[in-house]
Design a protein around this motif. Structure first.
Motif, PDB file in Angstrom:
ATOM      1  N   LEU A 355      37.760 -31.472  16.981  1.00 12.59           N
ATOM      2  CA  LEU A 355      38.670 -31.433  17.737  1.00 12.59           C
ATOM      3  C   LEU A 355      39.651 -32.452  17.857  1.00 12.59           C
ATOM      4  O   LEU A 355      39.373 -32.973  18.996  1.00 12.59           O
ATOM      5  CB  LEU A 355      39.237 -29.820  18.195  1.00 12.59           C
ATOM      6  CG  LEU A 355      40.714 -29.748  18.352  1.00 12.59           C
ATOM      7  CD1 LEU A 355      40.689 -27.702  18.509  1.00 12.59           C
ATOM      8  CD2 LEU A 355      41.461 -30.047  19.617  1.00 12.59           C
ATOM      9  N   GLY A 356      40.758 -32.543  17.823  1.00 16.41           N
ATOM     10  CA  GLY A 356      41.616 -33.871  17.986  1.00 16.41           C
ATOM     11  C   GLY A 356      42.909 -32.732  18.245  1.00 16.41           C
ATOM     12  O   GLY A 356      44.183 -31.997  17.637  1.00 16.41           O
ATOM     13  N   LEU A 357      43.660 -33.050  19.424  1.00 18.26           N
ATOM     14  CA  LEU A 357      44.907 -32.937  20.221  1.00 18.26           C
ATOM     15  C   LEU A 357      45.797 -33.404  20.611  1.00 18.26           C
ATOM     16  O   LEU A 357      45.654 -34.148  21.585  1.00 18.26           O
ATOM     17  CB  LEU A 357      44.925 -31.707  21.107  1.00 18.26           C
ATOM     18  CG  LEU A 357      45.744 -30.849  21.675  1.00 18.26           C
ATOM     19  CD1 LEU A 357      44.498 -29.567  22.235  1.00 18.26           C
ATOM     20  CD2 LEU A 357      46.796 -31.217  23.144  1.00 18.26           C
ATOM     21  N   THR A 358      47.314 -33.555  20.262  1.00 12.76           N
ATOM     22  CA  THR A 358      48.235 -34.830  20.330  1.00 12.76           C
ATOM     23  C   THR A 358      49.579 -33.996  20.821  1.00 12.76           C
ATOM     24  O   THR A 358      49.691 -33.083  20.266  1.00 12.76           O
ATOM     25  CB  THR A 358      48.437 -35.554  19.458  1.00 12.76           C
ATOM     26  OG1 THR A 358      47.616 -35.948  19.344  1.00 12.76           O
ATOM     27  CG2 THR A 358      49.680 -36.990  20.195  1.00 12.76           C
ATOM     28  N   MET A 359      50.030 -33.911  21.813  1.00 18.09           N
ATOM     29  CA  MET A 359      51.021 -33.010  22.060  1.00 18.09           C
ATOM     30  C   MET A 359      52.359 -34.140  22.841  1.00 18.09           C
ATOM     31  O   MET A 359      52.024 -35.489  23.855  1.00 18.09           O
ATOM     32  CB  MET A 359      51.009 -32.367  23.320  1.00 18.09           C
ATOM     33  CG  MET A 359      52.218 -31.276  24.196  1.00 18.09           C
ATOM     34  SD  MET A 359      51.736 -30.822  25.613  1.00 18.09           S
ATOM     35  CE  MET A 359      51.105 -29.585  24.484  1.00 18.09           C
ATOM     36  N   ASP A 360      53.103 -34.726  22.774  1.00 17.61           N
ATOM     37  CA  ASP A 360      54.315 -35.472  22.894  1.00 17.61           C
ATOM     38  C   ASP A 360      55.803 -34.955  23.027  1.00 17.61           C
ATOM     39  O   ASP A 360      55.873 -33.540  23.021  1.00 17.61           O
ATOM     40  CB  ASP A 360      54.857 -35.753  21.626  1.00 17.61           C
ATOM     41  CG  ASP A 360      54.203 -37.045  21.271  1.00 17.61           C
ATOM     42  OD1 ASP A 360      53.423 -37.791  21.809  1.00 17.61           O
ATOM     43  OD2 ASP A 360      54.015 -37.104  20.189  1.00 17.61           O
ATOM     44  N   SER A 361      56.111 -34.701  24.682  1.00  9.86           N
ATOM     45  CA  SER A 361      58.109 -33.941  25.581  1.00  9.86           C
ATOM     46  C   SER A 361      58.545 -35.842  25.771  1.00  9.86           C
ATOM     47  O   SER A 361      57.828 -36.501  26.448  1.00  9.86           O
ATOM     48  CB  SER A 361      56.970 -33.307  26.240  1.00  9.86           C
ATOM     49  OG  SER A 361      55.928 -34.409  27.327  1.00  9.86           O
TER      50      SER A 361
END
Length: 418
Positions: A355-361
């Motif tokens: 599982l890959g997770l990417t969050m940009d803010s």
């Protein structure tokens, strides 16, 4: 005098006498064995036969020392009577061969020294008192058991006899003190924890710390996110309370949903305190997972664009639960540091690699103030990923975006793929 007759010396003497009492059954069996080789002989009156019976008794005592209950009983007695500090001796039954052999060695040493000191304690005091009474009692002198027949013709024997009796008592006390000191000195090595015992204690301590760290992460992520979201929504509602009632109503609804969800999560986390380690770390441990992600994104307090590739609903529960907490902490950071323009772009991909997770803010125009005691959230994310055999990174990018990435394997290290 304190070394010979002080409280600690008296307790150790008592401990030795207990050892002598424990030796008696084995000694009696030894006398039976010796008597079988000398029919009709009085074994109890022959010093050589008694020493032989004593030699037969010690191996039998050593075998008894191998039984599991001997170590906790011996440790309790040694701790109480030998003056051994707390924590030096091992508690519980021995679980390794080395621990059982050490306990057998201690038990054998205890009964051997105890037998000798008990025998001296029974024999020497009456003889010493008789010597001290020799110059003052005609009955003792006439008994001829303590003095030679010509003692009356040699007055110096009568003069020395009381001092000889006192010397015998002092020698007995010195022997008891020395034997007690030997037992006390050997107790840590024979009844103390073995390397295996120390390893087991370290493992239990590590397991306890792991439970505490997990509970701390759960509370930080669930309660911390909820407080951040509620604070932001309440502040925004207060600013437009008079001009935009519809927004205030929407903010209050979001606050209500966030608090309800957090109360449920808090109950689940507190329930873990009442479970054993196997349940607390099992795949069925309580807590929200990716199937609750829609509710989290809808009430997190900032706009979130979400895209998923693969089938997140098929991710194993343990991995899904940790991924949910990582997303939750990422949103909390965006809330706390994003300012008025806070938002987030979330992408989750599931494939055969994991599982890959990417969050940009977006990074705020002005650096946010650092909260005292803060900074545990990102460390918690890294710990969550590491426990599953994955990894997590976070940091600013040149394009003005704060990026959080995590890669979680679908199966724990060493777990077979099913």
């Amino acid at each position: 005098m304190t070394l010979l007759l002080g409280r600690r010396a008296r307790l150790r003497w008592l401990h030795l006498i207990i050892g002598g009492a424990l030796l008696m059954p084995y000694f009696l069996v030894g006398t039976v064995i010796v008597g079988s080789f000398h029919p009709g002989a009085d074994v109890f009156s022959a010093p050589a036969d008694q020493l032989t019976a004593f030699a037969f008794a010690l191996p039998m005592a050593a075998v008894t020392g191998l039984f599991p209950l001997v170590r906790p009983l011996s440790a309790s007695a040694a701790r109480a009577l030998c003056g051994i500090p707390a924590g030096v001796l091992a508690d519980g039954r021995p679980k390794t061969r080395q621990a059982r052999v050490r306990t057998a060695g201690w038990f054998t040493l205890h009964v051997a020294l105890g037998g000798v000191i008990s025998g001296l304690t029974l024999a020497l005091p009456p003889f010493a008192v008789g010597l001290m009474m020799l110059p003052f009692s005609r009955t003792v002198r006439e008994s001829r058991t303590l003095a030679p027949p010509d003692a009356l013709d040699r007055p110096w024997i009568l003069a020395v006899a009381p001092f000889a009796g006192l010397a015998m008592l002092a020698a007995l006390a010195a022997c008891a003190a020395a034997a007690g000191a030997v037992l006390a000195g050997r107790a840590p090595s024979l009844l103390g924890p073995t390397p295996e015992d120390r390893l087991a204690v370290a493992e239990r301590r590590a397991a306890g710390l792991a439970v505490r760290n997990r509970l701390a992460r759960e509370l930080h992520d669930s309660v911390g996110h909820a407080l951040s979201a509620v604070t932001l929504q309440a502040g925004a509602a207060r600013r437009v309370l008079d001009s935009d009632p519809a927004f205030v109503r929407e903010a209050l609804t979001a606050i209500e949903g966030t608090t309800r969800r957090t109360v449920g999560e808090l109950d689940a986390v507190l329930g873990m305190l009442r479970q054993d380690e196997d349940h607390a770390y099992g795949d069925e441990a309580p807590g929200p997972a990716l199937d609750a992600l829609d509710g989290l994104l809808a009430h997190c307090g900032i706009p979130v664009s979400y895209a998923a590739e693969g089938e997140p609903e098929l991710v194993p529960r343990a991995v899904s639960r940790e991924a949910y907490r990582i997303v939750q902490e990422g949103l909390s950071n965006a809330l706390r540091h994003g300012g008025s323009g806070a938002r987030a772009d979330l992408r989750i991909t599931v494939d055969e690699r994991g599982l890959g997770l990417t969050m940009d803010s977006p990074l705020p125009a002005r650096k946010a103030a650092v909260r005292p005691g803060g900074g545990r959230g990102l460390r918690g994310i890294a710990e969550r990923a590491a426990l599953l055999g994955g990894s997590a990174q976070s940091g600013p990018r040149p394009d003005g975006v704060w990026r959080l990435t995590a890669r979680l394997p679908l199966h724990r290290p060493g777990q077979e793929h099913r």
